[in-house]
Design a protein around this motif. Structure first.
Motif, PDB file in Angstrom:
ATOM      1  N   ARG A  14      39.347   5.062 -18.943  1.00  0.00           N
ATOM      2  CA  ARG A  14      37.901   4.855 -18.856  1.00  0.00           C
ATOM      3  C   ARG A  14      37.471   3.441 -19.238  1.00  0.00           C
ATOM      4  NH1 ARG A  14      34.156   7.298 -22.295  1.00  0.00           N
ATOM      5  NH2 ARG A  14      35.360   6.437 -24.039  1.00  0.00           N
ATOM      6  N   ASP A  15      37.948   2.929 -20.357  1.00  0.00           N
ATOM      7  CA  ASP A  15      37.492   1.631 -20.828  1.00  0.00           C
ATOM      8  C   ASP A  15      37.932   0.510 -19.872  1.00  0.00           C
ATOM      9  OD1 ASP A  15      36.374   2.965 -22.939  1.00  0.00           O
ATOM     10  OD2 ASP A  15      37.970   2.464 -24.362  1.00  0.00           O
ATOM     11  N   GLN A  16      39.126   0.642 -19.334  1.00  0.00           N
ATOM     12  CA  GLN A  16      39.590  -0.363 -18.363  1.00  0.00           C
ATOM     13  C   GLN A  16      38.793  -0.281 -17.069  1.00  0.00           C
ATOM     14  OE1 GLN A  16      41.500   1.684 -20.185  1.00  0.00           O
ATOM     15  NE2 GLN A  16      43.479   0.749 -20.723  1.00  0.00           N
ATOM     16  N   LEU A  17      38.431   0.944 -16.646  1.00  0.00           N
ATOM     17  CA  LEU A  17      37.592   1.087 -15.455  1.00  0.00           C
ATOM     18  C   LEU A  17      36.234   0.433 -15.688  1.00  0.00           C
ATOM     19  CD1 LEU A  17      36.815   2.136 -12.669  1.00  0.00           C
ATOM     20  CD2 LEU A  17      36.351   4.380 -13.703  1.00  0.00           C
ATOM     21  N   LYS A  18      35.680   0.631 -16.858  1.00  0.00           N
ATOM     22  CA  LYS A  18      34.393   0.008 -17.175  1.00  0.00           C
ATOM     23  C   LYS A  18      34.485  -1.513 -17.078  1.00  0.00           C
ATOM     24  CE  LYS A  18      30.811  -0.189 -20.764  1.00  0.00           C
ATOM     25  NZ  LYS A  18      29.703   0.008 -19.799  1.00  0.00           N
ATOM     26  N   GLN A  19      35.569  -2.082 -17.631  1.00  0.00           N
ATOM     27  CA  GLN A  19      35.756  -3.527 -17.565  1.00  0.00           C
ATOM     28  C   GLN A  19      35.941  -4.001 -16.124  1.00  0.00           C
ATOM     29  OE1 GLN A  19      39.138  -4.113 -20.120  1.00  0.00           O
ATOM     30  NE2 GLN A  19      38.031  -3.477 -21.976  1.00  0.00           N
ATOM     31  N   HIS A  20      36.678  -3.230 -15.343  1.00  0.00           N
ATOM     32  CA  HIS A  20      36.912  -3.576 -13.942  1.00  0.00           C
ATOM     33  C   HIS A  20      35.594  -3.580 -13.164  1.00  0.00           C
ATOM     34  CE1 HIS A  20      39.180  -3.596 -10.102  1.00  0.00           C
ATOM     35  NE2 HIS A  20      38.228  -2.772  -9.681  1.00  0.00           N
ATOM     36  N   LEU A  21      34.780  -2.572 -13.370  1.00  0.00           N
ATOM     37  CA  LEU A  21      33.496  -2.518 -12.673  1.00  0.00           C
ATOM     38  C   LEU A  21      32.625  -3.709 -13.061  1.00  0.00           C
ATOM     39  CD1 LEU A  21      32.662   1.303 -12.918  1.00  0.00           C
ATOM     40  CD2 LEU A  21      33.473   0.052 -10.909  1.00  0.00           C
ATOM     41  N   ALA A  22      32.609  -4.043 -14.350  1.00  0.00           N
ATOM     42  CA  ALA A  22      31.808  -5.185 -14.805  1.00  0.00           C
ATOM     43  C   ALA A  22      32.270  -6.476 -14.130  1.00  0.00           C
ATOM     44  CB  ALA A  22      31.886  -5.310 -16.321  1.00  0.00           C
ATOM     45  N   ALA A  23      33.589  -6.625 -13.971  1.00  0.00           N
ATOM     46  CA  ALA A  23      34.121  -7.828 -13.318  1.00  0.00           C
ATOM     47  C   ALA A  23      33.726  -7.887 -11.848  1.00  0.00           C
ATOM     48  CB  ALA A  23      35.648  -7.856 -13.461  1.00  0.00           C
ATOM     49  N   HIS A  24      33.407  -6.723 -11.275  1.00  0.00           N
ATOM     50  CA  HIS A  24      32.974  -6.664  -9.874  1.00  0.00           C
ATOM     51  C   HIS A  24      31.452  -6.555  -9.745  1.00  0.00           C
ATOM     52  CE1 HIS A  24      37.257  -5.980  -9.280  1.00  0.00           C
ATOM     53  NE2 HIS A  24      37.076  -6.176  -7.993  1.00  0.00           N
ATOM     54  N   GLY A  25      30.754  -6.839 -10.842  1.00  0.00           N
ATOM     55  CA  GLY A  25      29.296  -6.892 -10.778  1.00  0.00           C
ATOM     56  C   GLY A  25      28.615  -5.540 -10.813  1.00  0.00           C
ATOM     57  N   VAL A  26      29.284  -4.530 -11.356  1.00  0.00           N
ATOM     58  CA  VAL A  26      28.709  -3.180 -11.420  1.00  0.00           C
ATOM     59  C   VAL A  26      28.637  -2.760 -12.884  1.00  0.00           C
ATOM     60  CG1 VAL A  26      28.973  -0.752 -10.771  1.00  0.00           C
ATOM     61  CG2 VAL A  26      29.639  -2.565  -9.156  1.00  0.00           C
ATOM     62  N   GLU A  27      27.432  -2.522 -13.365  1.00  0.00           N
ATOM     63  CA  GLU A  27      27.279  -2.026 -14.726  1.00  0.00           C
ATOM     64  C   GLU A  27      27.493  -0.516 -14.761  1.00  0.00           C
ATOM     65  OE1 GLU A  27      23.591  -3.152 -16.464  1.00  0.00           O
ATOM     66  OE2 GLU A  27      24.012  -5.302 -16.368  1.00  0.00           O
ATOM     67  N   SER A  28      28.081  -0.043 -15.841  1.00  0.00           N
ATOM     68  CA  SER A  28      28.291   1.394 -16.042  1.00  0.00           C
ATOM     69  C   SER A  28      27.890   1.716 -17.471  1.00  0.00           C
ATOM     70  CB  SER A  28      29.749   1.771 -15.761  1.00  0.00           C
ATOM     71  OG  SER A  28      30.616   1.014 -16.590  1.00  0.00           O
ATOM     72  N   HIS A  29      27.943   2.994 -17.811  1.00  0.00           N
ATOM     73  CA  HIS A  29      27.431   3.414 -19.120  1.00  0.00           C
ATOM     74  C   HIS A  29      28.277   4.557 -19.657  1.00  0.00           C
ATOM     75  CE1 HIS A  29      24.311   3.509 -22.192  1.00  0.00           C
ATOM     76  NE2 HIS A  29      24.263   4.811 -22.085  1.00  0.00           N
ATOM     77  N   ILE A  30      28.577   4.496 -20.952  1.00  0.00           N
ATOM     78  CA  ILE A  30      29.321   5.578 -21.614  1.00  0.00           C
ATOM     79  C   ILE A  30      28.331   6.427 -22.393  1.00  0.00           C
ATOM     80  CG2 ILE A  30      31.058   6.151 -23.345  1.00  0.00           C
ATOM     81  CD1 ILE A  30      32.463   3.506 -22.631  1.00  0.00           C
ATOM     82  N   TYR A  31      28.148   7.652 -21.950  1.00  0.00           N
ATOM     83  CA  TYR A  31      27.346   8.616 -22.687  1.00  0.00           C
ATOM     84  C   TYR A  31      28.241   9.415 -23.633  1.00  0.00           C
ATOM     85  CZ  TYR A  31      23.212   8.020 -19.725  1.00  0.00           C
ATOM     86  OH  TYR A  31      22.121   7.501 -19.082  1.00  0.00           O
ATOM     87  N   TYR A  32      27.772   9.581 -24.862  1.00  0.00           N
ATOM     88  CA  TYR A  32      28.368  10.508 -25.822  1.00  0.00           C
ATOM     89  C   TYR A  32      29.847  10.222 -26.093  1.00  0.00           C
ATOM     90  CZ  TYR A  32      24.266  12.585 -23.671  1.00  0.00           C
ATOM     91  OH  TYR A  32      23.023  12.764 -23.134  1.00  0.00           O
ATOM     92  N   PRO A  33      30.160   9.049 -26.683  1.00  0.00           N
ATOM     93  CA  PRO A  33      31.562   8.708 -26.949  1.00  0.00           C
ATOM     94  C   PRO A  33      32.188   9.513 -28.077  1.00  0.00           C
ATOM     95  CG  PRO A  33      30.092   7.016 -27.808  1.00  0.00           C
ATOM     96  CD  PRO A  33      29.231   7.964 -27.016  1.00  0.00           C
ATOM     97  N   ARG A  34      31.391  10.366 -28.743  1.00  0.00           N
ATOM     98  CA  ARG A  34      31.949  11.316 -29.713  1.00  0.00           C
ATOM     99  C   ARG A  34      31.356  12.691 -29.426  1.00  0.00           C
ATOM    100  NH1 ARG A  34      31.990   9.132 -35.937  1.00  0.00           N
ATOM    101  NH2 ARG A  34      33.005   7.119 -35.589  1.00  0.00           N
ATOM    102  N   PRO A  35      32.160  13.747 -29.544  1.00  0.00           N
ATOM    103  CA  PRO A  35      31.573  15.087 -29.487  1.00  0.00           C
ATOM    104  C   PRO A  35      30.590  15.265 -30.637  1.00  0.00           C
ATOM    105  CG  PRO A  35      33.970  15.176 -29.332  1.00  0.00           C
ATOM    106  CD  PRO A  35      33.616  13.776 -29.723  1.00  0.00           C
ATOM    107  N   LEU A  36      29.621  16.133 -30.463  1.00  0.00           N
ATOM    108  CA  LEU A  36      28.607  16.329 -31.506  1.00  0.00           C
ATOM    109  C   LEU A  36      29.206  16.705 -32.859  1.00  0.00           C
ATOM    110  CD1 LEU A  36      25.740  18.064 -29.510  1.00  0.00           C
ATOM    111  CD2 LEU A  36      25.750  15.761 -30.472  1.00  0.00           C
TER     112      LEU A  36
END
Length: 383
Positions: A303-325
């Motif tokens: 996931r984190d590498q995909l997020k970085q890859h998207l950012a490098a291609h000009g696409v912002e993404s978002h991580i919701y809820y990085p910890r269970p409640l």
């Protein structure tokens, strides 16, 4: 020769209400100069409640300050409090737990379905005790919870069913709208929701007229709306703004079109990303029944590498809820120390949301799709 990078595709678009700028200025002026000088809970709020009542075919809709306070109003109107337990998903937004704690009850965390990311009815049933008073499923990202099974489960055990449909306005499951499956449901109108506005706001949705009457008093310091300064209950300030009501009334006719565009983008994503499961990228399950497209989320092994890859291609993404409640510092005291929620924990590690707002162009959607595909085709990133 210099190559110009394509413009960034934001996850939260700054121009969300650009087409409604004149409308917003108009309604602010309209409310501000109205001789009635009623800025909260006025006739516009009443008309907005009636519009949603008609749309949903329910007995009552109670507009309030936010989706979070809508949950609190429901819990309090149901009389849930100290000594009671409410079963909630282990993966989701903080209000699922903090509203329960706020009324003095205890949240009990159930694991989620590994594919849909909504509460698993079997996991919920295993947690029912003599203290359990309610089930509180939440629709998540682009999938509604399994409301037929949860409705049957609540009925079988004599429990109240609170449907956290904050993100799901416009979704329909088995011909029945989101928000209408529980004893009470709710919607949120915060900016990025499907029917968001320029501020906070929410509604309680119910066929229980007594619950609605109580919620209506609780939202306004315990007053009944008839006798001012007579306080029948210990209430709160969760009143609805007339500017937001006027804005939503005027903008409502375009909701179906905006929802259809979100669904169109989601269908394209799902078709394009389903073959990537072998590459560690899994989209939500396909189909249209019980689908809401507030947010579109992938599960990605890296996931984190995909997020970085998207950012490098000009696409912002978002991580919701990085910890269970139950792993959040605020809630660990209310979760068994030796318990595990493997599906919620996996979702917290792998979930990544990509843009899906309705004014994305086809070219932007294609850029986002291509960026995900190029990551899947690349060598496995280093850990």
């Amino acid at each position: 020769m210099t190559t110009t990078a394509p413009p960034q595709i934001p996850f939260f678009p700054p121009d969300l209400f650009e087409d409604d700028r004149d409308l917003l200025l108009d309604v602010v002026h309209e409310v501000a100069t109205d001789p009635a000088q009623r800025f909260i809970l006025g006739e516009r709020t009443a008309r907005f409640e009636e519009l949603l009542r008609t749309d949903l075919g329910v007995a009552d809709v109670v507009a309030c300050g936010s989706g979070t306070t809508a949950l609190t109003l429901i819990l309090r109107a149901m009389g849930i409090g100290a000594g009671d337990e409410v079963i909630v998903p282990a993966f989701g937004c903080a209000p699922l737990a903090n509203t329960v704690l706020g009324v003095g009850a205890t949240p009990v965390f159930a694991d989620i379905d590994p594919n849909t990311l909504v509460i698993d009815p079997d996991a919920a049933e295993a947690l029912i005790t003599a203290r359990t008073k309610a089930l509180m499923p939440a629709h998540m990202f682009s999938v509604m919870a399994d409301m037929p099974r949860l409705r049957a489960l609540a009925d079988r055990h004599g429990l109240r069913l609170i449907e956290d449909s904050a993100v799901a306005q416009g979704a329909v499951l088995d011909g029945r709208p989101a928000g209408t499956w529980g004893d009470a449901g709710l919607f949120s109108f915060v900016q990025v929701k499907s029917f968001g506005g320029p501020g906070e706001g929410g509604v309680v949705v119910t066929d229980d007229l007594e619950l609605a009457r109580t919620a209506r008093m609780l939202r306004n310091h315990g007053q009944d709306g008839v006798h001012r300064f007579r306080h029948h209950l210990i209430g709160m300030n969760s009143r609805f703004d007339e500017v937001l009501a006027a804005f939503q009334l005027r903008r409502h006719p375009g909701l179906a079109r905006r929802l259809a565009r979100r669904a169109e983008i989601a269908a394209h994503y799902t078709e394009q990303f389903t073959p990537l499961a072998a590459d560690g990228i899994t989209p939500p399950p396909p189909g249209t029944n019980g689908r809401c497209y507030y947010v579109y989320s992938l599960l990605a092994t890296h996931r984190d590498q995909l997020k970085q890859h998207l950012a490098a291609h000009g696409v912002e993404s978002h991580i919701y809820y990085p910890r269970p409640l139950p792993r959040q510092p605020a809630f660990t005291a209310f979760a068994p120390a030796d318990a595990h929620w493997p599906n919620a924990e996996r979702a917290a590690r792998q979930c990544l949301s990509i843009p899906i707002y309705p004014h994305l162009t086809d070219a932007q959607v294609d850029r986002i799709t291509a960026a995900v595909h190029s990551f899947a085709a690349a060598p496995v990133p280093a850990a």
